[in-house]
Write an enzyme that holds these catalytic residues in place. Structure first.
Site, PDB file in Angstrom:
ATOM      1  N   ASP A   1       0.837  -1.199   0.000  1.00 53.53           N
ATOM      2  CA  ASP A   1       0.000   0.000   0.000  1.00 53.53           C
ATOM      3  C   ASP A   1       0.875   1.253   0.000  1.00 53.53           C
ATOM      4  O   ASP A   1       0.623   2.207  -0.743  1.00 53.53           O
ATOM      5  CB  ASP A   1      -0.908  -0.029   1.230  1.00 53.53           C
ATOM      6  CG  ASP A   1      -2.051   0.973   1.151  1.00 53.53           C
ATOM      7  OD1 ASP A   1      -2.411   1.399   0.034  1.00 53.53           O
ATOM      8  OD2 ASP A   1      -2.594   1.321   2.210  1.00 53.53           O
TER       9      ASP A   1
ATOM     10  N   HIS B   1      -4.410   3.323  -6.946  1.00 54.89           N
ATOM     11  CA  HIS B   1      -5.555   2.976  -6.099  1.00 54.89           C
ATOM     12  C   HIS B   1      -6.838   2.814  -6.903  1.00 54.89           C
ATOM     13  O   HIS B   1      -7.718   2.036  -6.527  1.00 54.89           O
ATOM     14  CB  HIS B   1      -5.722   3.997  -4.973  1.00 54.89           C
ATOM     15  CG  HIS B   1      -4.910   3.668  -3.765  1.00 54.89           C
ATOM     16  ND1 HIS B   1      -3.554   3.917  -3.687  1.00 54.89           N
ATOM     17  CD2 HIS B   1      -5.240   3.061  -2.596  1.00 54.89           C
ATOM     18  CE1 HIS B   1      -3.095   3.490  -2.516  1.00 54.89           C
ATOM     19  NE2 HIS B   1      -4.100   2.966  -1.831  1.00 54.89           N
TER      20      HIS B   1
ATOM     21  N   HIS C   1      -6.589  -0.667  -8.185  1.00 52.94           N
ATOM     22  CA  HIS C   1      -6.955  -1.560  -7.072  1.00 52.94           C
ATOM     23  C   HIS C   1      -8.470  -1.698  -6.990  1.00 52.94           C
ATOM     24  O   HIS C   1      -9.008  -2.805  -6.866  1.00 52.94           O
ATOM     25  CB  HIS C   1      -6.426  -1.013  -5.740  1.00 52.94           C
ATOM     26  CG  HIS C   1      -7.165  -1.563  -4.552  1.00 52.94           C
ATOM     27  ND1 HIS C   1      -8.352  -1.014  -4.093  1.00 52.94           N
ATOM     28  CD2 HIS C   1      -6.921  -2.629  -3.762  1.00 52.94           C
ATOM     29  CE1 HIS C   1      -8.801  -1.718  -3.069  1.00 52.94           C
ATOM     30  NE2 HIS C   1      -7.946  -2.704  -2.845  1.00 52.94           N
TER      31      HIS C   1
ATOM     32  N   HIS D   1      -5.691  -5.528   0.516  1.00 54.84           N
ATOM     33  CA  HIS D   1      -5.668  -4.226  -0.148  1.00 54.84           C
ATOM     34  C   HIS D   1      -4.260  -3.924  -0.682  1.00 54.84           C
ATOM     35  O   HIS D   1      -4.080  -3.572  -1.842  1.00 54.84           O
ATOM     36  CB  HIS D   1      -6.105  -3.152   0.854  1.00 54.84           C
ATOM     37  CG  HIS D   1      -5.973  -1.755   0.360  1.00 54.84           C
ATOM     38  ND1 HIS D   1      -6.921  -1.131  -0.408  1.00 54.84           N
ATOM     39  CD2 HIS D   1      -4.983  -0.826   0.541  1.00 54.84           C
ATOM     40  CE1 HIS D   1      -6.541   0.107  -0.695  1.00 54.84           C
ATOM     41  NE2 HIS D   1      -5.377   0.311  -0.120  1.00 54.84           N
TER      42      HIS D   1
END
Length: 356
Positions: free
Chosen positions: A169, A252, A255, A269
């Site tokens: 992340d 992101h 993602h 995540h």
């Protein structure tokens, strides 16, 4: 142009700090609702009791998904208990839920991560999912948590996969902030990226490359070392400030696109973000040597570098295009990139990373 930097009111990190929690939150109120992962009762309850011996509290266990239904359930619980503080203790979705509950209840919130798996703890943001675990929306909160407290003894004894996931992340932070700086896109802080946030994002990236492998080895041994402390800070504080006040971009958003595929739901995540960071780098046409360096780092610490690593073994253009289309939805952060991006470009970049 207005620039904005936001941060938690207080950040506390160190070995066994959970046993001193009361000292850091005593001014916030006398009665707390603790929203916790079930594992808290099994592993940390005695230390938590020691840290909160002068505070009245009730523990309510999190149901597993940061959804609107769960937030509403816990909001009603907070009202029924006349809570004055919300304390979130657990992983990223528990913490996001706690922040949302505190917001809707108009109460201060204390965030206590039991893993260093995401940059969620410090942010004024909750990521809302459906009950089935599909990304639904971002909930932007008016302020950051009042206190963030992370006990590195707990982190060191958590499954190593979570620390590595946090590195995944955090890996996106520098690249997304760099892209946002070019477009001067409004960050989640509510203003243009600050110089401070850009430098924190770069420090985050450099810390990962320098200390990531050593920190993983410390976690494998269940010990707290300075390398582990540095990576916990990078995963949590540096990445949190860097993304929120520096900006998000393609990684992101991609993602979020991957969450439409059920086979990725078992991946964390950070694991999905790590792969998506490589996709952003391909989209940007970054130096192949730089892409290879980041890919080597991912391999060394155990982050995904292929679609199979993400659980996607049946690869088709049609399936990956669905991911790409979700990534490019209106309002997604991929549109903060310094060039126009469409679903076909994202699909090609996802497949390119897989063969690289």
């Amino acid at each position: 142009m207005i620039k904005v930097l936001t941060s938690p009111g207080k950040y506390v990190q160190g070995k066994n700090v959970i046993m001193e929690m009361g000292e850091y939150i005593k001014d916030l109120g006398d009665k707390a609702l603790i929203i916790a992962d079930p594992i808290v009762e099994e592993l940390f309850l005695d230390d938590l009791k020691a840290g909160l011996e002068e505070l009245n509290y009730q523990i309510e266990f999190f149901n597993g998904e940061c959804s609107k239904i769960e937030i509403e359930r816990l909001k009603k619980k907070a009202a029924a208990e006349d809570a004055e503080i919300i304390i979130g203790m657990g992983g990223g979705k528990t913490l996001d839920t706690s922040k949302a509950v505190a917001h809707y209840s108009d109460l201060p919130v204390v965030i206590v991560p039991t893993i260093a798996a995401t940059d969620a703890p410090c942010s004024a943001l909750s990521v809302i999912y459906t009950e089935e675990g599909v990304f639904e929306e971002y909930l932007f909160l008016p302020k950051n948590p009042d206190v963030v407290m992370i006990d590195t003894e707990i982190v060191a004894n958590a499954p190593v996969r979570f620390l590595v996931s946090g590195m995944g992340d955090a890996l996106a932070t520098y690249f997304e902030a760099a892209a946002s700086a070019l477009t001067r896109a409004t960050a989640m802080s509510g203003g243009a990226p600050t110089m401070t946030a850009q430098n924190l994002a770069e420090l985050c990236y450099n810390t990962l490359l320098e200390y990531g492998v050593s920190a993983k080895k410390a976690a494998e041994a269940g010990v707290v070392t300075e390398a582990l402390e540095k990576i916990v800070e990078a995963n949590t504080l540096l990445s949190g400030l860097g993304f929120e006040s520096g900006g998000l971009a393609a990684a992101h958003a991609i993602h979020n696109g991957f969450t439409v595929l059920e086979e990725t739901h078992s991946k964390t995540h950070g694991e999905k973000v790590a792969y998506s960071t490589l996709v952003q780098m391909v989209l940007e046409d970054r130096d192949p040597a730089e892409i290879e360096m980041v890919m080597d780092f991912c391999k060394e610490v155990g982050l995904p570098t292929t679609l199979a690593d993400l659980g996607i073994t049946d690869v088709s253009d049609e399936k990956i295009l669905k991911v790409a289309e979700a990534s490019c939805a209106e309002g997604e952060t991929i549109h903060n990139m310094p060039f126009a991006v469409d679903a076909e470009m994202v699909k090609d970049a996802i497949l390119a990373v897989d063969v690289l």
